[in-house]
Design an enzyme around this catalytic site. Structure first.
Site, PDB file in Angstrom:
ATOM      1  N   ARG A   1     109.007  66.109  15.945  1.00  0.00           N
ATOM      2  CA  ARG A   1     110.015  65.841  14.894  1.00  0.00           C
ATOM      3  C   ARG A   1     110.317  64.350  14.870  1.00  0.00           C
ATOM      4  NH1 ARG A   1     110.785  71.098  16.632  1.00  0.00           N
ATOM      5  NH2 ARG A   1     110.238  72.501  14.937  1.00  0.00           N
TER       6      ARG A   1
ATOM      7  N   ASP B   1     103.629  70.204  16.380  1.00  0.00           N
ATOM      8  CA  ASP B   1     104.521  71.043  15.569  1.00  0.00           C
ATOM      9  C   ASP B   1     104.231  70.745  14.104  1.00  0.00           C
ATOM     10  OD1 ASP B   1     106.808  72.675  14.734  1.00  0.00           O
ATOM     11  OD2 ASP B   1     107.496  72.431  16.792  1.00  0.00           O
TER      12      ASP B   1
ATOM     13  N   HIS C   1     104.127  77.105  13.655  1.00  0.00           N
ATOM     14  CA  HIS C   1     104.458  75.681  13.851  1.00  0.00           C
ATOM     15  C   HIS C   1     103.179  74.841  13.849  1.00  0.00           C
ATOM     16  CE1 HIS C   1     108.773  75.876  14.274  1.00  0.00           C
ATOM     17  NE2 HIS C   1     108.695  76.823  15.195  1.00  0.00           N
TER      18      HIS C   1
ATOM     19  N   GLU D   1     108.632  81.585  16.592  1.00  0.00           N
ATOM     20  CA  GLU D   1     108.891  81.435  15.161  1.00  0.00           C
ATOM     21  C   GLU D   1     107.621  81.391  14.315  1.00  0.00           C
ATOM     22  OE1 GLU D   1     113.077  79.010  15.397  1.00  0.00           O
ATOM     23  OE2 GLU D   1     111.272  77.815  15.563  1.00  0.00           O
TER      24      GLU D   1
ATOM     25  N   TRP E   1     114.353  81.822  25.386  1.00  0.00           N
ATOM     26  CA  TRP E   1     115.209  80.853  24.675  1.00  0.00           C
ATOM     27  C   TRP E   1     116.215  81.530  23.754  1.00  0.00           C
ATOM     28  CZ3 TRP E   1     115.189  79.550  19.299  1.00  0.00           C
ATOM     29  CH2 TRP E   1     114.225  80.205  18.527  1.00  0.00           C
TER      30      TRP E   1
ATOM     31  N   TRP F   1     115.165  69.151  21.445  1.00  0.00           N
ATOM     32  CA  TRP F   1     114.515  69.179  20.130  1.00  0.00           C
ATOM     33  C   TRP F   1     115.035  67.993  19.330  1.00  0.00           C
ATOM     34  CZ3 TRP F   1     110.656  72.515  20.099  1.00  0.00           C
ATOM     35  CH2 TRP F   1     110.725  73.638  20.938  1.00  0.00           C
TER      36      TRP F   1
ATOM     37  N   GLU G   1     114.929  66.988  15.852  1.00  0.00           N
ATOM     38  CA  GLU G   1     115.158  66.863  14.407  1.00  0.00           C
ATOM     39  C   GLU G   1     116.214  65.802  14.118  1.00  0.00           C
ATOM     40  OE1 GLU G   1     114.982  69.775  15.993  1.00  0.00           O
ATOM     41  OE2 GLU G   1     114.019  71.318  14.766  1.00  0.00           O
TER      42      GLU G   1
END
Ligand code: ACM
Length: 559
Positions: A188, A217, A288, A351, A417, A492, A494
């Site tokens: 990210r 990713d 991803h 995801e 997680w 993470w 972002e």
């Protein structure tokens, strides 16, 4: 009479002088006594409040002090490279305040020795430090034990340097959990090689031993793969980036990206291994995967050219489960294995929406051919195929807890997680797990009131919350507890755009997790004092830490 009275007055004067003297002596004695009791009181306090993080398993304060000399002489018989390792371990906390000279035993202040033969079962990283008035003795049976001992001693030097001496003491210590980790997402946002090394130093400072490097990713592929150059020529760059809050849908219209060359990675792996840190690389699959599919559209389910993602979130684009994709992934993993000696490789697995598989001919044909129930079992088939390949090469996989869906691969480890449930389920299946539940281990969450903190992903995980974490889930039965390897903090990125912001999100929370994983976390108010004693160290190292985090409540007050 007069004479008598004069004599009497003399006598009285003499007596009062005497009494004054006695009183004075008593006062002196009293002060002396107070100092003595006060200093033993200080010693008692420092047994708990020594600035050590993670706090050792056992500390015994002894009488006397070791005066810290300007130059520390070390007696050892190590090679040059080991000597360097000792120096930089000291320097993690003491930027060049101490000079090291290889010395003869007779005038050395620090001596390294082997532990006496084992009487009882001992952890392989076990160490002992004995601080006497004239010398310090370090005993360990492994190089790692010695490394942790020097780390502890270095924290003591750093704190007591200004005071000039260290109280004599004996420390016996070893870690509780074997997976003491930190994760970093470099997709990210990309962080340069020099910062990755700093990050590794931060892990080493707090006796962490695992760096989970999230290398691929949707928003960027960050590892050079020689066989597939477009992964970094195309996949490492996005045309623009989201800025601000997700819901505002704002972008910075500027090409963004970067990647690590294989030379960079070799350098970083070596750097980490010198600090007794294993790098677990993560190559995300089957979801991803937008950046990889943007580079090689034939690996996707639609065959269409897609972009390296410019938004955050979860995308429908997913690897198509065809032979070509497996060949690609195996070739990528071959290069990954060549670069990373870690026994464990992270294959992602989180995801992964099954939307495209539901309508993709190849995916549907494979479900039929293999007698799979649905797309979840197809994901399981996918992961098992990769596991088989890695197992064949002597490696093992770990994946996010979604890899439980549709059936867990036979030798897989699970990273829990989405709360603790995945970890509990996998442990109950006798698979090893690493616990990273969001509420305690996500360092992209706010660590204070969102109104006064820089924009973050969401959630709330204060330092006190991290400190309150019990790694082994209460629900596990006694015989399943052994499957819990440990935990890690996930970063993470972002909303973390710079190295300074990574530091802000990591410090001081890393110290809380470090102590949880060492197994010595007890009283938060005591920990709080010790953390604040590390602030001057961080200031000296120019680490951008969050000064308020330590004062934030366990949970945000309800509005
Ligand atoms: C994750 O946070 N998506 C593992």
């Amino acid at each position: 009479n007069e004479r008598n009275s004069r004599k009497f007055r003399h006598k009285m004067l003499f007596l009062s002088f005497k009494i004054k003297n006695i009183l004075h002596d008593m006062k002196k004695f009293w002060i002396y006594f107070t100092i003595i009791s006060y200093s033993s009181f200080i010693d008692k306090i420092s047994a708990q409040d020594l600035p050590l993080i993670p706090y050792p398993q056992k500390v015994e304060i002894k009488s006397g002090y070791f005066e810290i000399p300007k130059t520390i002489s070390i007696h050892h018989s190590f090679s040059k490279s080991k000597n360097d390792k000792i120096s930089f371990t000291f320097n993690l906390f003491n930027k060049a305040n101490i000079i090291f000279i290889k010395n003869s035993k007779k005038n050395s202040q620090i001596t390294f020795g082997l532990l006496p033969p084992k009487i009882e079962e001992r952890h392989q990283d076990f160490y002992v430090i004995k601080i006497f008035p004239k010398e310090i003795i370090i005993e360990s049976e492994s190089e790692k034990g010695r490394f942790y001992a020097i780390n502890t001693l270095s924290q003591l030097f750093s704190y007591y340097q200004a005071k000039g001496s260290i109280p004599c003491m004996e420390i016996t210590d070893s870690p509780k959990f074997q997976w003491r980790g930190m994760h970093l997402d470099v997709s990210r946002h990309f962080f340069p090689k020099e910062f990755i090394k700093k990050y590794i130093d931060y892990l080493a400072m707090y006796k962490m031993n695992t760096f989970h490097w999230h290398l691929t990713d949707d928003q960027g592929w960050r590892i050079e793969i020689k066989k597939y150059p477009k992964l970094t020529e195309v996949g490492a760059w996005r045309a623009r980036s989201m800025i601000g809050r997700y819901k505002d849908d704002q972008y910075e219209e500027k090409k963004y990206g970067g990647f690590y060359t294989q030379e960079d990675i070799k350098e970083i792996v070596k750097y980490a291994s010198e600090r007794h840190i294993t790098i677990v690389p993560e190559i995300e699959m089957p979801g991803h995967a937008s950046a990889a599919i943007a580079a090689y559209p034939e690996l996707g389910c639609t065959g269409q050219q897609i972009k390296v993602a410019e938004k955050w979130g979860v995308f429908d684009d997913i690897f198509c489960p065809k032979e070509e994709t497996f060949t690609f992934l195996e070739n990528v993993l071959k290069e990954v294995m060549h670069l990373f000696p870690s026994k464990i490789i992270h294959i992602g697995g989180d995801e992964a929406p099954k939307t495209q598989w539901k309508t993709n001919e190849i995916a549907q044909a494979l479900i039929k051919k293999e007698g799979l129930k649905d797309e979840h079992e197809l994901q399981s088939y996918f992961i098992q195929k990769i596991e088989k390949f890695l197992n064949k090469h002597g490696r093992e996989i770990i994946g996010w807890d979604e890899i439980l869906e549709g059936g867990l691969a036979p030798n897989a480890r699970v990273m829990s997680w989405r709360g603790e449930d995945g970890g509990i389920a996998a442990s109950n299946l006798s698979h090893e797990v690493v616990m990273t539940p969001g509420g305690y281990c996500y360092f992209d969450h706010y660590q204070g009131n969102p109104d006064s903190e820089p924009i973050a992903f969401g959630g709330y995980t204060s330092t006190e919350k991290v400190y309150s974490y019990h790694v082994i889930p209460e629900k596990l039965t006694e015989d399943k507890k052994k499957f819990v390897l440990g935990s890690q903090g996930n970063v993470w990125t972002e909303y973390i755009t710079t190295p300074e912001q990574v530091e802000y999100m990591v410090f001081p929370r890393i110290t809380a997790l470090s102590e949880v994983l060492w197994g010595t976390s007890t009283d938060f108010s005591n920990f709080k004092i010790r953390v604040q004693n590390h602030y001057p160290i961080w200031e000296k190292l120019k680490i951008n830490f969050n000064k308020e985090s330590i004062n934030q409540p366990l949970n945000l007050p309800k509005k």
